[in-house]
Design a protein around this motif. Structure first.
Motif, PDB file in Angstrom:
ATOM      1  N   MET A  34       0.844  -1.202   0.000  1.00  0.00           N
ATOM      2  CA  MET A  34       0.000   0.000   0.000  1.00  0.00           C
ATOM      3  C   MET A  34       0.880   1.253   0.000  1.00  0.00           C
ATOM      4  SD  MET A  34      -2.951   1.122   2.709  1.00  0.00           S
ATOM      5  CE  MET A  34      -1.779   1.462   4.029  1.00  0.00           C
ATOM      6  N   LYS A  35       0.591   2.194  -0.932  1.00  0.00           N
ATOM      7  CA  LYS A  35       1.374   3.413  -1.025  1.00  0.00           C
ATOM      8  C   LYS A  35       1.054   4.349   0.134  1.00  0.00           C
ATOM      9  CE  LYS A  35       2.313   3.582  -5.967  1.00  0.00           C
ATOM     10  NZ  LYS A  35       2.273   4.427  -7.176  1.00  0.00           N
ATOM     11  N   GLN A  36       2.086   5.075   0.593  1.00  0.00           N
ATOM     12  CA  GLN A  36       1.924   6.007   1.692  1.00  0.00           C
ATOM     13  C   GLN A  36       2.213   7.425   1.194  1.00  0.00           C
ATOM     14  OE1 GLN A  36       4.427   4.679   4.896  1.00  0.00           O
ATOM     15  NE2 GLN A  36       3.682   2.602   4.789  1.00  0.00           N
ATOM     16  N   GLU A  37       1.646   8.423   1.874  1.00  0.00           N
ATOM     17  CA  GLU A  37       1.872   9.819   1.505  1.00  0.00           C
ATOM     18  C   GLU A  37       3.324  10.201   1.770  1.00  0.00           C
ATOM     19  OE1 GLU A  37       0.361  14.306   2.766  1.00  0.00           O
ATOM     20  OE2 GLU A  37      -0.470  12.509   3.744  1.00  0.00           O
ATOM     21  N   VAL A  38       3.958  10.842   0.793  1.00  0.00           N
ATOM     22  CA  VAL A  38       5.345  11.287   0.932  1.00  0.00           C
ATOM     23  C   VAL A  38       5.340  12.709   1.483  1.00  0.00           C
ATOM     24  CG1 VAL A  38       7.501  11.773  -0.260  1.00  0.00           C
ATOM     25  CG2 VAL A  38       6.115   9.819  -0.960  1.00  0.00           C
ATOM     26  N   ILE A  39       5.894  12.887   2.682  1.00  0.00           N
ATOM     27  CA  ILE A  39       5.914  14.194   3.348  1.00  0.00           C
ATOM     28  C   ILE A  39       7.203  14.921   2.972  1.00  0.00           C
ATOM     29  CG2 ILE A  39       5.872  15.375   5.568  1.00  0.00           C
ATOM     30  CD1 ILE A  39       4.452  12.910   6.716  1.00  0.00           C
ATOM     31  N   PRO A  40       7.129  16.147   2.427  1.00  0.00           N
ATOM     32  CA  PRO A  40       8.334  16.880   2.022  1.00  0.00           C
ATOM     33  C   PRO A  40       9.139  17.377   3.228  1.00  0.00           C
ATOM     34  CG  PRO A  40       6.406  18.271   1.752  1.00  0.00           C
ATOM     35  CD  PRO A  40       5.889  16.902   2.116  1.00  0.00           C
ATOM     36  N   PHE A  41      10.418  17.675   2.996  1.00  0.00           N
ATOM     37  CA  PHE A  41      11.300  18.187   4.048  1.00  0.00           C
ATOM     38  C   PHE A  41      11.250  19.715   4.090  1.00  0.00           C
ATOM     39  CE2 PHE A  41      13.763  14.269   2.775  1.00  0.00           C
ATOM     40  CZ  PHE A  41      13.407  13.528   3.892  1.00  0.00           C
ATOM     41  N   LEU A  79       7.973   9.029  10.768  1.00  0.00           N
ATOM     42  CA  LEU A  79       8.279   7.696  10.235  1.00  0.00           C
ATOM     43  C   LEU A  79       8.181   7.680   8.716  1.00  0.00           C
ATOM     44  CD1 LEU A  79       8.911   4.702  10.710  1.00  0.00           C
ATOM     45  CD2 LEU A  79       6.463   4.298  11.000  1.00  0.00           C
ATOM     46  N   GLN A  80       7.235   8.465   8.146  1.00  0.00           N
ATOM     47  CA  GLN A  80       7.046   8.504   6.696  1.00  0.00           C
ATOM     48  C   GLN A  80       8.199   9.211   5.973  1.00  0.00           C
ATOM     49  OE1 GLN A  80       4.591   9.285   8.919  1.00  0.00           O
ATOM     50  NE2 GLN A  80       3.553   7.314   8.627  1.00  0.00           N
ATOM     51  N   GLN A  81       9.055   9.908   6.737  1.00  0.00           N
ATOM     52  CA  GLN A  81      10.205  10.595   6.142  1.00  0.00           C
ATOM     53  C   GLN A  81      11.513   9.841   6.366  1.00  0.00           C
ATOM     54  OE1 GLN A  81       9.679  14.305   8.383  1.00  0.00           O
ATOM     55  NE2 GLN A  81       9.319  15.387   6.451  1.00  0.00           N
ATOM     56  N   ARG A  82      11.532   8.930   7.335  1.00  0.00           N
ATOM     57  CA  ARG A  82      12.809   8.374   7.797  1.00  0.00           C
ATOM     58  C   ARG A  82      13.521   7.492   6.781  1.00  0.00           C
ATOM     59  NH1 ARG A  82      10.531   6.697  13.602  1.00  0.00           N
ATOM     60  NH2 ARG A  82       9.765   8.768  14.132  1.00  0.00           N
ATOM     61  N   GLY A  83      12.759   6.814   5.920  1.00  0.00           N
ATOM     62  CA  GLY A  83      13.413   6.002   4.905  1.00  0.00           C
ATOM     63  C   GLY A  83      14.299   6.859   4.012  1.00  0.00           C
ATOM     64  N   ARG A  84      13.753   8.021   3.582  1.00  0.00           N
ATOM     65  CA  ARG A  84      14.538   8.943   2.755  1.00  0.00           C
ATOM     66  C   ARG A  84      15.701   9.537   3.536  1.00  0.00           C
ATOM     67  NH1 ARG A  84      10.215  13.012   1.452  1.00  0.00           N
ATOM     68  NH2 ARG A  84       9.122  11.908   3.102  1.00  0.00           N
ATOM     69  N   SER A  91       6.348  -1.546   1.514  1.00  0.00           N
ATOM     70  CA  SER A  91       6.723  -2.269   2.734  1.00  0.00           C
ATOM     71  C   SER A  91       8.234  -2.282   2.965  1.00  0.00           C
ATOM     72  CB  SER A  91       6.209  -3.703   2.658  1.00  0.00           C
ATOM     73  OG  SER A  91       6.765  -4.494   3.687  1.00  0.00           O
ATOM     74  N   LYS A  92       8.662  -1.744   4.099  1.00  0.00           N
ATOM     75  CA  LYS A  92      10.071  -1.765   4.454  1.00  0.00           C
ATOM     76  C   LYS A  92      10.564  -3.189   4.663  1.00  0.00           C
ATOM     77  CE  LYS A  92      10.237   2.849   6.554  1.00  0.00           C
ATOM     78  NZ  LYS A  92       8.973   3.341   5.996  1.00  0.00           N
ATOM     79  N   PHE A  93       9.719  -4.030   5.256  1.00  0.00           N
ATOM     80  CA  PHE A  93      10.145  -5.409   5.518  1.00  0.00           C
ATOM     81  C   PHE A  93      10.345  -6.194   4.219  1.00  0.00           C
ATOM     82  CE2 PHE A  93       8.964  -9.903   5.930  1.00  0.00           C
ATOM     83  CZ  PHE A  93      10.039 -10.335   6.702  1.00  0.00           C
ATOM     84  N   LYS A  94       9.467  -6.006   3.249  1.00  0.00           N
ATOM     85  CA  LYS A  94       9.604  -6.734   1.984  1.00  0.00           C
ATOM     86  C   LYS A  94      10.904  -6.369   1.282  1.00  0.00           C
ATOM     87  CE  LYS A  94       4.670  -7.474   1.056  1.00  0.00           C
ATOM     88  NZ  LYS A  94       3.523  -7.134   0.173  1.00  0.00           N
ATOM     89  N   VAL A 148       9.988  -7.238  14.197  1.00  0.00           N
ATOM     90  CA  VAL A 148      10.117  -5.786  14.381  1.00  0.00           C
ATOM     91  C   VAL A 148       9.082  -5.064  13.529  1.00  0.00           C
ATOM     92  CG1 VAL A 148      11.606  -3.783  13.964  1.00  0.00           C
ATOM     93  CG2 VAL A 148      12.560  -5.851  14.994  1.00  0.00           C
ATOM     94  N   SER A 149       8.948  -5.473  12.270  1.00  0.00           N
ATOM     95  CA  SER A 149       7.987  -4.858  11.364  1.00  0.00           C
ATOM     96  C   SER A 149       6.563  -4.987  11.891  1.00  0.00           C
ATOM     97  CB  SER A 149       8.094  -5.515   9.982  1.00  0.00           C
ATOM     98  OG  SER A 149       7.133  -4.994   9.103  1.00  0.00           O
ATOM     99  N   LYS A 150       6.244  -6.141  12.438  1.00  0.00           N
ATOM    100  CA  LYS A 150       4.907  -6.376  12.988  1.00  0.00           C
ATOM    101  C   LYS A 150       4.642  -5.456  14.179  1.00  0.00           C
ATOM    102  CE  LYS A 150       1.905 -10.217  14.390  1.00  0.00           C
ATOM    103  NZ  LYS A 150       1.855 -11.672  14.698  1.00  0.00           N
ATOM    104  N   MET A 151       5.641  -5.285  15.053  1.00  0.00           N
ATOM    105  CA  MET A 151       5.490  -4.400  16.209  1.00  0.00           C
ATOM    106  C   MET A 151       5.271  -2.951  15.778  1.00  0.00           C
ATOM    107  SD  MET A 151       8.153  -5.674  19.160  1.00  0.00           S
ATOM    108  CE  MET A 151       9.587  -5.321  18.178  1.00  0.00           C
TER     109      MET A 151
END
Length: 425
Positions: free
Chosen positions: A1-8, A133-138, A279-282, A399-402
């Protein structure tokens, strides 16, 4: 599922840059030990086991330092903590450049580790405080570009300097660069103190215990430790294996690290954006499976043409980098704000200690009969990594489940709050 990308915001971009260049120097200081491995082992007549200890000395001291400071990590301005430990890191790195014997080098690596090993956890706490959390991957993708940048710029330049002026030169280069960066951080970074307002534990030791005893924290710690063991085992003997087994020349080695690093700089932002959208886990699981296959293939190679070695290093780097970013983002979401500093410190400590164990164990597995003989048993290291990686997939799933459950609880709480407010209106 796609998530909203929050700008910096503009300031967030500045923070990302400052943390990235800080990580660049810290990672380069650690990373440069691997490409210098063959030079050090030959110049100091070191066996693989002795070199493994020189590498693990940094990791063990960094781990111990992190554990000792974990209880205090949430009790001070994060900017002041970063400056204190970064200054100590600079001093320790200068000592590495001034070392002339094996004992002096190991002592200097211990000093550097005591300070440098905590910087990553402080940076993680800052990221978690300032970014959603929605920004941390970037953010992780950009900050951990220090890993790739160290290979593109730092390691090749360090190797060239080592060839002209000796193995001490790269450490002096890192320390000089770090001084400039420290001045920029001192001027530009704002105090980070929001966590102090919600701190409940009056005792640093009590805060440490409260952080460790939480089951979800322990799952995160274990997953990080296993990831580190898998990641560190091949690294210390990478250059020695390339030169003595794959028959890469000393002149080709800087180019190999530079090309591998360039691939990291391309891969990491892409993976960062992907992990914020899907999905980060995938992504983590797929990257780990890919890395396992590449490790087995690479560690079983003998004399190989340079261009093939380059391609295989890029493919292996894709797996390594693509699992680092989503795993870091997921793990950062486990603790609450009041526990983040302590959690990140303990997490980084276990990461370093696990890496030290991995380097020492790899040193005992790998054998080299003479200075110029091929390394033996390096393929066994690859098989050990496969076993550890399989276990790490299972732990990262937990971890992903938590994290998913925690996000659902937060969303539910927001909905309930909105309902209460609407009823009040």
């Amino acid at each position: 599922m796609k998530q909203e990308v929050i700008p910096f915001t503009g300031y967030q971009k500045l923070v990302i840059f400052l943390l990235a260049i800080t990580q660049f120097t810290v990672i380069l200081d650690f990373m440069v030990m691997s490409p210098l491995g063959d030079i050090l082992m030959k110049s100091m007549s070191l066996k693989p086991s002795a070199f493994g200890i020189a590498v693990s000395a940094y990791a063990f001291s960094a781990g111990i330092s992190g554990l000792l400071t974990a209880g205090f990590a949430d009790r001070f301005d994060r900017k002041k903590l970063l400056m204190f430990f970064y200054f100590g890191f600079i001093v320790g790195t200068f000592f590495c450049g001034l070392a002339h014997t094996y004992v002096e080098l190991v002592a200097a690596r211990i000093i550097t580790g005591l300070f440098g090993g905590v910087i990553g956890s402080i940076s993680m706490a800052i990221i978690t405080d300032l970014f959603s959390l929605q920004q941390r991957g970037r953010v992780m993708g950009f900050v951990q570009m220090g890993f790739g940048a160290s290979q593109v710029l730092g390691v090749p330049i360090g190797l060239y300097l080592a060839n002209f002026w000796g193995w001490e030169a790269p450490f002096l280069m890192v320390a000089s660069l770090a001084i400039i960066i420290a001045i920029i951080i001192l001027i530009k970074l704002k105090p980070i103190t929001a966590h102090l307002a919600i701190q409940k534990d009056k005792s640093a030791l009590l805060h440490l215990w409260h952080t460790v005893k939480k089951r979800k924290h322990r799952i995160g710690f274990t997953s990080t430790a296993l990831l580190s063991i898998g990641g560190f085992m091949m690294m210390p003997f990478g250059s020695a294996f390339a030169i003595n087994n794959l028959k890469i020349t000393n002149e080709q080695l800087p180019m190999l690290f530079m090309i591998s690093g360039l691939s990291s700089l391309v891969i990491m932002p892409i993976i960062g954006r992907m992990s914020d959208k899907i999905s980060k886990f995938k992504i983590f699981a797929g990257a780990t499976i890919w890395m396992m296959g590449m490790c087995v293939l690479y560690t079983n190679l003998s004399a190989t043409p340079f261009w093939i070695v380059v391609i295989l290093n890029i493919l292996m780097m894709m797996g390594v980098m693509s699992r680092m970013i989503p795993s870091s983002a997921l793990t950062s979401a486990i603790p609450e704000m009041e526990d983040r500093g302590a959690f990140m410190s303990i997490n980084a400590s276990l990461q370093q200690i696990a890496g030290g164990v991995a380097a020492a164990v790899a040193g005992m597995i790998v054998v080299q009969k003479t200075k110029f003989s091929p390394l033996e048993n390096y393929n066994i290291v690859g098989y050990v990594i496969v076993v550890i990686s399989i276990i790490s997939i299972f732990l990262m799933y937990r971890v992903s489940k938590m994290v998913t459950e925690k996000s659902s609880e937060i969303d539910l709480a927001k909905v309930e709050e909105e309902i209460v407010l609407s009823e009040g209106i």
